[in-house]
Design a protein around this motif. Structure first.
Motif, PDB file in Angstrom:
ATOM      1  N   ASP A  24       0.972  -0.905   0.054  1.00 28.76           N
ATOM      2  CA  ASP A  24       0.226  -0.249  -0.123  1.00 28.76           C
ATOM      3  C   ASP A  24       0.590   1.126   0.151  1.00 28.76           C
ATOM      4  O   ASP A  24       0.174   2.810  -0.363  1.00 28.76           O
ATOM      5  N   HIS A  45      -3.122   5.424  -6.131  1.00 28.10           N
ATOM      6  CA  HIS A  45      -4.594   6.101  -4.839  1.00 28.10           C
ATOM      7  C   HIS A  45      -5.192   7.639  -4.843  1.00 28.10           C
ATOM      8  O   HIS A  45      -5.889   8.158  -4.075  1.00 28.10           O
ATOM      9  N   PRO A  76      -7.771  -5.229   3.313  1.00 27.69           N
ATOM     10  CA  PRO A  76      -9.323  -4.798   2.525  1.00 27.69           C
ATOM     11  C   PRO A  76      -9.133  -3.363   3.448  1.00 27.69           C
ATOM     12  O   PRO A  76      -9.511  -2.722   2.720  1.00 27.69           O
ATOM     13  N   GLU A  77      -7.947  -3.371   4.190  1.00 30.05           N
ATOM     14  CA  GLU A  77      -7.625  -1.232   4.123  1.00 30.05           C
ATOM     15  C   GLU A  77      -6.869  -0.511   2.564  1.00 30.05           C
ATOM     16  O   GLU A  77      -7.910   0.199   2.126  1.00 30.05           O
ATOM     17  N   HIS A 135      -8.140  -2.546  -0.267  1.00 29.18           N
ATOM     18  CA  HIS A 135      -8.916  -2.458  -0.669  1.00 29.18           C
ATOM     19  C   HIS A 135     -10.580  -1.229  -0.980  1.00 29.18           C
ATOM     20  O   HIS A 135     -10.632  -0.565  -1.990  1.00 29.18           O
ATOM     21  N   ARG A 136     -10.502  -0.752   0.036  1.00 23.76           N
ATOM     22  CA  ARG A 136     -11.131  -0.114   1.122  1.00 23.76           C
ATOM     23  C   ARG A 136     -10.578   1.612   0.123  1.00 23.76           C
ATOM     24  O   ARG A 136     -11.828   2.092  -0.211  1.00 23.76           O
ATOM     25  N   THR A 137      -9.427   1.589   0.553  1.00 20.91           N
ATOM     26  CA  THR A 137      -9.038   2.829  -0.157  1.00 20.91           C
ATOM     27  C   THR A 137      -9.169   2.590  -1.401  1.00 20.91           C
ATOM     28  O   THR A 137      -9.295   4.291  -2.370  1.00 20.91           O
ATOM     29  N   ARG A 138      -8.671   1.671  -2.046  1.00 24.64           N
ATOM     30  CA  ARG A 138      -9.055   1.854  -3.529  1.00 24.64           C
ATOM     31  C   ARG A 138      -9.895   2.198  -4.592  1.00 24.64           C
ATOM     32  O   ARG A 138     -10.699   2.561  -5.179  1.00 24.64           O
ATOM     33  N   ILE A 139     -11.329   1.243  -3.524  1.00 23.27           N
ATOM     34  CA  ILE A 139     -12.843   1.373  -3.868  1.00 23.27           C
ATOM     35  C   ILE A 139     -12.987   3.499  -4.238  1.00 23.27           C
ATOM     36  O   ILE A 139     -13.297   3.891  -5.056  1.00 23.27           O
ATOM     37  N   THR A 140     -12.647   3.635  -3.243  1.00 23.97           N
ATOM     38  CA  THR A 140     -13.083   5.046  -2.370  1.00 23.97           C
ATOM     39  C   THR A 140     -11.577   6.565  -3.503  1.00 23.97           C
ATOM     40  O   THR A 140     -12.867   6.207  -4.183  1.00 23.97           O
ATOM     41  N   ARG A 158     -14.842  -5.466  -3.702  1.00 25.43           N
ATOM     42  CA  ARG A 158     -15.959  -5.258  -3.361  1.00 25.43           C
ATOM     43  C   ARG A 158     -16.257  -6.884  -2.862  1.00 25.43           C
ATOM     44  O   ARG A 158     -16.602  -6.932  -1.458  1.00 25.43           O
ATOM     45  N   LEU A 177     -13.587  -7.678  -0.282  1.00 28.21           N
ATOM     46  CA  LEU A 177     -13.793  -7.140   1.329  1.00 28.21           C
ATOM     47  C   LEU A 177     -14.569  -7.872   2.096  1.00 28.21           C
ATOM     48  O   LEU A 177     -14.455  -8.117   3.477  1.00 28.21           O
TER      49      LEU A 177
END
Lengths: 245, 245
Positions: free
Chosen positions: B24, B33, B150-151, B153-158, B176, B179
């Protein structure tokens, strides 16, 4: 260069291997299927064959682990699930343990694989290694003894019910399930091999792979027969039935 | 002999590896990102990362193929099914191809893995080989980068939704789903490693395995950055984005 066999001629040659050398013809199986095994001999068979059952998911996962073809992986994975089951108390390995308990063996002893004949280990490990190291095509071809299994399983279910008091729907559930599972598996495996063996040379490699697999099965029964039937020389460290100790 | 770390100290050391060297923090991910990737650079990332996705079921099946522990096999098999899916059009690999189409790549070209950087192949193959050849404990430990995923992936989706027009529920479905899938996988993997590393030496092997895995991920981004960002030297035979050709 020798030319590629037609699909039907190739399939005939694959099937001929079963006629010639599948282990349904082994003297130990003939004793088993004519009611001649003592309880100790039956136990020795169930105990040793457990090691083979236990090796099957390792072999199948190793095959998937080398398969770039997602369609092959999606098809093959059901074999692992059939054997391992989705949860505690499910799957073919569990059903084999029910058979083991039925013939009077201790479940934990069987699961530990102590007492298994070294020759059984060597044969099963040779099979797993073959699938890991040879071409994917040969690995799939080596599974095709399943072509010959349903008839053997049917004969066995009938014979066990006729001759052996331990036989019932619970103890024979492994074989009943295989009658349902194996035909779908083998239909895929056979058509994969017929399609993917692109040259005469590859077709011959498939025949050799299937012969190798019949050797893996046959050698296990030779070892059982030698140790527990005639001459009945049980190697040091292997299972000794109560009627022999 | 140095004594075994407590479970909590061992877990802390595993997690510290993520803080220190999970990808990351790689400059390429930071560009990704913060909306700084050109379409060609995004395509290069998706294309190369596909090779990693494709390697994951091979890695997981190879792990199952070495696992004598039926409970481990029953748990681990869901990873293969998550990635491969049960049928055509399902699974994580398919979802990654939807992302590839979303960023304007040809699906068949991506699936062929032509144009993937050699360094990507080498890194992914090193991972598959590690899982096949090291101890099962090290193989499981190497999966624990999922602790940190997971963190990311969340950063990436946003970030993708904020900065890139191709981002929508279809193209981001891979992330998604991860996650949902990853936390269950990693809970099992972590407790397996905490339980099965029986000595300080085995615990250190696990830390090394996890560091190795962070190297596998990091090296892929180094190669992408070098080829497509700075200095932007694309090796012969690798994918050339339209904005560079």
């Amino acid at each position: 260069m020798t030319s590629r066999w037609s699909a039907s001629e190739f399939e005939e040659r694959l099937r001929a291997i079963g006629v010639e050398r599948y282990h349904d013809k082994h003297p130990f199986h003939i004793r088993l299927h004519t009611g001649l095994l003592s309880q100790g001999q039956m136990q020795a068979w169930v105990l040793n064959r457990f090691y083979y059952q236990k090796s099957i998911p390792l072999k199948d996962a190793s095959l998937i682990g080398r398969a770039d073809d997602i369609a092959l992986r999606r098809e093959w994975i059901s074999r692992i699930i059939d054997h391992d089951g989705g949860d505690v108390g499910q799957g073919g390995i569990e059903r084999w343990l029910l058979l083991a308990e039925g013939v009077g063996l201790d479940r934990a002893y069987v699961a530990s694989c102590e007492g298994v004949l070294p020759a059984t280990r060597f044969a099963c490990e040779a099979y797993v290694r073959f699938v890991r190291e040879r071409s994917l095509l040969e690995a799939v071809a080596s599974s095709l003894t399943e072509l010959f299994a349903p008839e053997l399983h049917r004969t066995r279910i009938t014979a066990l019910l006729e001759y052996y008091p331990f036989a019932n729907e619970v103890t024979l559930s492994y074989f009943r399930n295989r009658l349902v599972e194996a035909p779908a598996d083998v239909a895929f495996g056979l058509s994969y091999v017929l399609d993917h063996a692109q040259s005469r040379e590859e077709q011959e490699l498939c025949l050799r792979a299937l012969r190798f697999k019949t050797d893996v099965l046959w050698a296990q029964l030779d070892a059982l027969d030698y140790a527990y039937v005639a001459p009945g020389r049980i190697p040091v460290g292997a299972f000794v039935p109560l009627d022999r100790s």
